[in-house]
Design a protein around this motif. Sequence first.
Motif, mmCIF file in Angstrom:
data_model
loop_
_atom_site.group_PDB
_atom_site.id
_atom_site.type_symbol
_atom_site.label_atom_id
_atom_site.label_comp_id
_atom_site.label_asym_id
_atom_site.label_seq_id
_atom_site.Cartn_x
_atom_site.Cartn_y
_atom_site.Cartn_z
ATOM 1 N N UNK A 168 0.836 -1.213 0.000
ATOM 2 C CA UNK A 168 0.000 0.000 0.000
ATOM 3 C C UNK A 168 0.865 1.255 0.000
ATOM 4 N N UNK A 213 2.545 1.694 -3.341
ATOM 5 C CA UNK A 213 1.695 2.114 -4.458
ATOM 6 C C UNK A 213 1.375 3.613 -4.356
ATOM 7 N N UNK A 214 1.363 4.155 -3.131
ATOM 8 C CA UNK A 214 1.079 5.600 -2.986
ATOM 9 C C UNK A 214 2.370 6.421 -3.094
ATOM 10 N N UNK A 215 3.408 5.945 -2.412
ATOM 11 C CA UNK A 215 4.703 6.640 -2.451
ATOM 12 C C UNK A 215 5.761 5.666 -2.989
#
Lengths: 101, 188
Positions: B38, B41-43
């Motif tokens: 998670x 995938x965002x950073x």
Amino acid sequence: MLITNNFNRFFWGTFIKDIHSNLKVLRWNNIDFMIYKLDSQGLHDLLKIVTFNNKSLKEMENVEVVKYLEDIRVLLSDNSFTLKIDEEEWQRLLRSCGIEK
Amino acid sequence: MSSKETGVFNILNAIDVGNHIEQKNGLSYLSWAWAWSTVKSIFPKTTYKVYENEQGLNYHHDNKTAWVKVGVTIEDECIEYLPVMDFKNKSIPLSALTSMDVNKAIQRALTKAIARQGLGLYVYAGEDLPESAKYLNEDQTLELESLIAKTGTDKTTLLQYYKVRDLKEVDYNHCLAMLNKKLNVDHK
């Protein structure tokens, strides 16, 4: 892009405010973001990340701002959310075609 | 704390981790694989580091027990120290330590370091579920309904205040205290 008062009113007062007030959870890549835990700036930061946009509004060209807003609209559509301004525009188009709802 | 750091924390802290919590021996755990994927995938530039000791081992010790040191860097690094523990959450004596125990401790420390960056921090604060998933039971809802009626409070305004659509989703303790306070003021 030159950030005018009118644009600020539209972006923060209409666009972001509508999402912030009416969308509870934003799903992106199977990740659920609880929108109410973010403030307006946090929501803007999140929207930039999920639309793969790393520029500030000031750094964007006009066309990039439009693309950014459109990417957000698509994302919101994936989340079964329609912005009030789009809903109002749709109603206006229906009325102009003589279809009352 | 800079605004960038605040941004990372706020975004990760706004993620609903409710569906990714595992229960073990009455404690809540966040899946390390989900937490890592998670965050990445965002950073995507996120990195982690397992700190080795002077001998090049992936754990540290004081000749009695051992601990691991793991850092996660997004904008800045957050370091987590975690003792190498057994399934009862008790430190394992150094003489009985296995590489498997150390590996498990590293994964747990990684997840906790990610939590320090914001993701699922409330799990470690003893909150098993996010606020959105906590719903009031029928008695609590009826009690609030009754107080709303007694105090003449506008229900729509109240729901807007808590940014919820249903009374079942409000912060029960806070709402109860507010309404009781209003009731007492009205009586005076």
